[in-house]
Design a protein around this motif. Structure first.
Motif, short mmCIF file in Angstrom:
data_model
loop_
_atom_site.label_atom_id
_atom_site.label_comp_id
_atom_site.label_asym_id
_atom_site.label_seq_id
_atom_site.Cartn_x
_atom_site.Cartn_y
_atom_site.Cartn_z
N PHE A 86 0.91 -1.32 -0.06
CA PHE A 86 0.04 -0.08 0.13
C PHE A 86 0.83 1.38 0.17
N GLN A 87 2.18 1.12 0.16
CA GLN A 87 2.87 2.34 0.43
C GLN A 87 2.92 3.29 -0.61
N ALA A 88 2.94 2.64 -1.91
CA ALA A 88 3.18 3.80 -3.07
C ALA A 88 1.78 4.55 -3.04
N ALA A 89 0.64 3.85 -3.15
CA ALA A 89 -0.69 4.61 -2.99
C ALA A 89 -0.79 5.59 -1.83
N TRP A 90 -0.40 5.14 -0.70
CA TRP A 90 -0.32 6.08 0.61
C TRP A 90 0.47 7.28 0.16
N GLU A 91 1.59 7.21 -0.26
CA GLU A 91 2.42 8.41 -0.56
C GLU A 91 1.84 9.08 -1.52
N TRP A 92 1.15 8.54 -2.40
CA TRP A 92 0.39 9.29 -3.63
C TRP A 92 -0.72 10.11 -3.24
N VAL A 93 -1.23 9.65 -2.13
CA VAL A 93 -2.48 10.53 -1.39
C VAL A 93 -1.90 11.35 -0.76
N GLY A 94 -0.55 11.17 0.14
CA GLY A 94 -0.11 12.43 0.66
C GLY A 94 -0.97 12.66 1.75
N ALA A 95 -0.86 14.26 1.99
CA ALA A 95 -1.67 14.75 2.94
C ALA A 95 -3.37 14.98 2.67
N GLY A 96 -3.46 14.38 1.29
CA GLY A 96 -4.96 14.55 0.99
C GLY A 96 -4.86 14.72 -0.50
N ARG A 97 -5.79 13.99 -1.35
CA ARG A 97 -5.81 14.34 -2.75
C ARG A 97 -7.21 14.20 -3.31
N SER A 98 -7.78 14.90 -4.25
CA SER A 98 -8.75 15.07 -5.06
C SER A 98 -8.47 14.79 -6.35
N ALA A 99 -9.06 13.67 -6.98
CA ALA A 99 -8.46 13.40 -8.54
C ALA A 99 -9.70 12.61 -9.12
#
Length: 270
Positions: free
Chosen positions: A189-202
């Protein structure tokens, strides 16, 4: 090629297996609330399971082709499996196209189950190709709006489960709002977790193209992130006449399937 109907899928599979070497079982579901086939009912037969998009199952297909037996095809259309003696559907198709296309490589016959009730199929049409009047009712509340299915359901006074299907006819773009909660320990899950970061809308498309769609959904299910899905509706009116024709075509297609199935001889009495 012959067509038969059956009220007992498992027994029809068994009969086909007695008479022929290569039996294909179409276990793709297209109704919204399907009655799932219990493959345990034929577990004593040489059964193989295959999905053309699943590389890990390609060996199953090869073994079935070499040894014979029963191949369970997980896709809605069974034309990709190659030649077979008999095809047995586990769910009565919604369209004639599915019957014809799936049967094109079948040497002997195809068996179609008789639904206990046609209401499940009719409800699919009502939800996937709703009446224009119902869509226009939804449109009053969602035109040009960004809202969740729950918000639209409340505004239109309709069940949320129905709105989730009906609004697809209005062609909204889906937006995912993701917020971190608890960092996962699972390395996958780490790659997706880092991609989300502090929060993301997409948009859903962007999430998929980034390669994180499955991980984001699973992290949301496990509580690692909060995930809210919004539907962003266009401002231009839909082509109501096209939507009306699409519904009429779906109704006519199901009527043709129903007439066909009701006219077929019983497979177990033939």
């Amino acid at each position: 090629m012959k067509l038969f109907a059956t009220s007992d899928i498992a027994t029809s599979v068994r009969r086909a297996h007695v008479d022929f070497t290569h039996v294909l079982v179409n276990r793709g579901y297209t109704t919204i609330k399907p009655v799932f086939f219990r493959s345990i009912l034929i577990a004593d037969l040489p059964v193989y399971q295959w999905g053309f998009w699943k590389t890990a199952t390609h060996g199953q297909h090869a073994n079935w082709r070499k040894n014979g037996g029963v191949l369970i095809d997980e896709y809605a259309f069974s034309d990709k499996s190659g030649p077979a003696d008999v095809l047995v559907f586990v769910e009565c198709p919604m369209t004639m196209q599915r019957i014809v296309r799936s049967s094109q490589h079948i040497a002997e016959y195809t068996v179609i189950p008789r639904p206990h009730t046609w209401r499940v199929h009719e409800q699919c049409i009502d939800l996937r190709t709703p009446a224009v009047e119902q869509l226009q009712h939804l449109w009053r509340f969602c035109r040009g709006a960004r809202m969740t299915d729950a918000e639209l359901a409340e505004a239109a006074d309709l069940p949320r489960q129905h709105v989730m299907y009906m609004r697809n006819s209005l062609k909204p773009a889906e937006e995912w709002v993701m917020k971190p909660r608890l960092q996962p320990e699972f390395a996958g899950f780490q790659a997706a977790w880092e991609w989300v970061g502090a929060g993301r809308s997409a948009s859903k498309k962007v999430v998929r193209e980034a390669g994180h769609r499955a991980a984001v959904k699973e992290m949301a299910r496990l509580g690692h992130i909060a995930l809210e899905k919004y539907q962003c509706y266009p401002t231009a009116d839909p082509d109501w006449s096209r939507l009306e024709k699409k519904r009429a075509d779906a109704i006519a297609d199901l009527a043709a399937v129903r007439s066909l199935v009701q006219s077929l001889p019983d497979h177990l009495q033939a």
